[in-house]
Design an enzyme around this catalytic site. Structure first.
Site, PDB file in Angstrom:
ATOM      1  CD  GLU A   5      -1.010   0.672   3.663  1.00 41.25           C
ATOM      2  OE1 GLU A   5      -1.474   1.814   3.505  1.00 41.25           O
ATOM      3  OE2 GLU A   5      -1.138   0.028   4.718  1.00 41.25           O
ATOM      4  CE  LYS A  30      -1.978   3.039  15.103  1.00 44.31           C
ATOM      5  NZ  LYS A  30      -2.253   2.545  13.765  1.00 44.31           N
TER       6      LYS A  30
END
Ligand code: PSU
Ligand code: MN
Length: 311
Positions: free
Chosen positions: A24, A156
């Protein structure tokens, strides 16, 4: 149908059923600062090659959807400012307006599927934001609707990981632990939350991707790879930095797609750069493992083709 600009080496690999791994570009424009972003992006490409596959970094350049960028294009993207972060809803806008834009996990999955790429490596996916159960990353929905395997280090703990897993379950996305029983938590090796299945080898992952394809499944697959123990951030340190950064984002009115970049940058400051070291370490490792998975998949599918031809 709009055509993609597929770089020569990538096009040849796809035509010859050789392994390709998508990468990406949002982590280049929004995830890491210059020049760490270029260096990491190029190291990831190299790691995909070490794993035995051809890398294809995906972005929109002057309104053209590109599969495979030159080193110069990566450098330019890394230095560009105010680049649009392109998830599903943004792709048509970027193309129509002739923009240069970076693709998120969702955006990169869409383009990968268009190009016929089945394996994609990144750092972390978006998820459900803590305290904001309706801020659900489009990445999770894309995983439910696009058949691409995403190799990452989980998400995260800025995100609500239990809720993120719930949404993945609802979306029908298998969550695979690569040499782990739990979903990795980005800087930390474990979130403590169980995955659906643990595997030890790239071949085992390839077998699951292949089965999903043969069953005609249209959803994605998530593969969680923990950061190397030596580069792991202490879970409490990471947690504290994340909580502080998230609170600051809230206090400063940072919302929507600006939240992830803001928190990433602030956590790096608060941990004296250690979070970034962990980040680059697992990005490169994930790219290499994705290369191995794509290779194993190509071997196994090419075998299948030969058998089909024989009968
Ligand atoms: N997580 C990171 N770094 C990133 C991203 C996520 O640690 O750069 C990027 C990825 O491209 C991911 C996107 O797809 O942020 C998710 O954004 P949102 O939460 O706005 O959907
Ligand atoms: Mn969001």
């Amino acid at each position: 149908m709009l055509t993609l600009r597929i770089e020569g080496e990538v096009r040849a690999a796809l035509e010859e059923n050789r392994p390709v791994v998508a990468l990406e570009s949002t982590l280049i424009t929004h995830g890491l600062p210059y020049p760490d972003n270029v260096n990491t992006a190029l190291s990831m490409e190299q790691a995909v090659r070490t794993g035995g596959a051809t890398p294809a970094t995906i972005a929109v350049i002057n309104g053209e959807i590109c599969v495979g960028l030159s080193a110069l294009e990566i450098e330019q993207l890394a230095q560009a400012e105010n680049v649009r972060k392109c998830s599903r809803r943004d792709l048509a806008i970027a193309v129509a307006r002739g923009e240069t834009a970076a693709t998120t996990v969702a955006g990169t999955m869409i383009v990968s599927a268009m190009a016929g790429i089945r394996v994609f490596a990144t750092g972390g996916i978006g998820g459900v934001h803590r305290g904001h159960p309706f801020d659900v990353s489009a990445d999770l929905i894309e995983l439910g609707r696009t058949p691409v395997a995403v190799v990452c280090s989980g998400a995260k703990s800025i995100l609500d990981l239990p809720l993120t897993l719930e949404v993945l379950e609802t979306q029908g996305v298998p969550v695979i632990g690569y040499q782990t029983d739990t979903l990795p938590a980005f800087y930390a090796r474990s979130s403590g939350l169980a995955v659906d299945v643990r595997v030890e080898t790239p071949e085992e992952v390839a077998a699951i991707i292949k089965s999903a394809g043969r069953l005609g499944m249209t959803h994605g697959i998530l593969i969680g790879v923990p950061v190397h123990a030596a580069d792991e951030l202490d879970a409490t340190v990471a947690e504290q930095a994340i909580v502080q950064a998230t609170n600051e984002a809230e206090a400063q009115g940072v919302t929507g797609k600006r939240v992830t970049p803001f928190v990433l940058a602030r956590v790096a400051e608060l941990t004296g750069g250690k979070s970034r070291q962990a980040n680059t370490s697992f990005l490169v490792n994930n790219a290499q493992i994705a290369g191995k998975i794509a290779s194993a998949l190509a071997v196994s599918e090419n075998e299948l083709e030969e058998i089909d031809r024989d009968v």
